[in-house]
Design an enzyme around this catalytic site. Structure first.
Site: not given
Ligand code: PLP
Length: 418
Positions: A239, A274, A316, A342
């Protein structure tokens, strides 16, 4: 930081002229920089400064087999969300013992395949799933290693579609119910509890939600231990955000400098997952200008990449920097950069200041390495774009552009229509 830079007004990926790639492979295409990827890999690895850890790259950000091979070689594991990603991860040489498996809807065959492969752990998202895994493991005479995905009920302060750690979303088990779920897990004969996992969302640009959720998870682990439930792996999810525009997300070492002291006394192995922070700024999408048009309200730059190639702006309302591949001394205009699909929602940018463009010239859509190709589709019957990996002064096509015939490869015409 990345290795996409201008040299005398021309955009390069490392030592390769983007224009030269376009001439060879056509447009649109994704291009990734090997040096940028390894720089990001090293930044994450160095940030652990000796604390026991496994970095499980989130395949869903970008699962091209050539890129996965880089991660495998560098000792990364994988965070998977489907049987397809399990297949890709193993094919690329990521060891099963470094694979963690998330997702609210794992199917029977997917669970079986993961047990057969011997993955590190399932990140389980419900009691129902826990029972299903137990049943399947029993039928295979195996014990399934699990972590429960705990939902710490923290607002990550990012886009609602990529926020996951709140009760109103489908992910994980609320922290106030998780203890009961661990007791259930302990009672199941073919389940082996090995960890706790959380993942609160994506494109996080502040430290606060990471730290607060980590604190909640650590105190939960202490609670589990007081019940005699031992935990080996603390999986803090992914994240970490990147700079698309002017965000200033924490660097991996800043984040881990906060997290490691919180978890040190647990002597757990720390796992992180990550995706975007590794691959997002290591890639861009290159597209050609097809047409220009304007009315009394808008200028439109019509390009050959659409929402089927890069859906983030449409889905998004995401911001991607857009730059001319060749800088010219021309006036800037405000324009919508739109694709050929389209749908009115088919745009790459709206009301963006950009150098006046001419048909045939190239634009680079920056920060498109994550959730770019991996979210692409064939909508409007458009073959998916090529993917290219640059390494120094060489480039390699790592996924061929789909051919028109690929569009119908899996279709079958029933006899009565022949
Ligand atoms: C999508 C996801 C990630 C990776 O998220 P990033 O924002 O790309 O780092 C890690 N763990 C889980 C469980 C996810 O669903």
């Amino acid at each position: 930081m990345d290795y996409f830079n201008y040299r005398r007004g021309k955009l390069f990926a490392e030592d390769v002229d983007i224009q030269a790639i376009a001439e060879k492979v056509g447009t649109p295409f994704y291009v990734y920089s090997h040096r940028t990827i390894t720089r990001h890999i090293n930044a994450v690895r160095d940030a652990f400064s000796g604390h026991p850890h496994i970095v499980c790259y989130a395949l869903k950000a970008n699962s091209n087999g050539a890129l996965l091979r880089i991660f495998a070689r560098e000792g990364f594991g994988g965070d998977i969300v489907s049987g397809g990603e399990l297949f890709r991860a193993r094919k690329a040489g990521i060891p099963s013992k470094k694979i963690v498996y998330a997702g609210v809807g794992k199917t029977g065959p997917e669970i079986r395949a993961a047990l057969k492969a011997g993955i590190l752990m399932f990140n389980v998202e419900s009691n129902d799933e826990l029972r299903a895994i137990d049943r399947i493991a029993a039928s295979m005479k195996k014990r399934a290693p699990v972590a429960l995905r705990v939902n710490p009920d923290i607002d990550a302060g990012t886009h609602p579609y990529i926020t996951t750690g709140m009760k109103k979303y489908k992910f994980g088990i609320p922290v106030d119910e998780a203890l009961e779920s661990y007791r259930l897990a302990k009672s199941l004969k073919n389940i082996e509890i090995v960890g706790v996992q959380k993942h609160i969302g994506s494109q996080l640009t502040e430290m606060r939600p990471f730290v607060e959720s980590a604190e909640r998870i650590v105190s939960f682990v202490e609670r589990l231990r007081s019940e005699g439930i031992g935990i080996k792996y603390l999986d803090m999810g992914g994240g970490l955000g990147i700079r698309y525009d002017d965000e200033t997300p924490p660097e991996p070492h800043e984040l881990l400098n906060r997290l490691i002291p919180l978890v040190k006394h647990t002597s757990c192995t720390l796992i992180i997952e990550p995706g975007r922070s590794i691959i997002g700024n290591a890639g861009m999408l290159v597209t050609s200008v097809l047409y220009l048009k304007s009315n009394d309200q808008k200028n439109f730059v019509i390009v050959d990449a659409g929402m089927n190639d890069l859906v983030r702006p449409s889905l998004y309302d995401a911001f991607h920097k857009i730059e001319p591949v060749a800088k010219k001394r021309r006036a800037e205009i405000k324009a919508d950069i739109v694709g050929p699909i389209c749908e009115s929602g088919d745009f790459i940018a709206r009301d963006r200041m950009i150098q006046e463009m001419r048909a045939g010239e190239l634009l680079a859509v920056r920060s498109a390495g994550a959730y770019g190709f991996s979210m692409s589709s064939n909508y409007n019957s458009r073959p998916r774009p090529a993917e290219v990996l640059v390494d120094g002064d060489k480039f390699h096509v790592i996924r061929k552009r789909e051919r028109i015939e690929d569009l119908i490869a899996h279709e079958q015409i029933p006899a009565f229509l022949k």
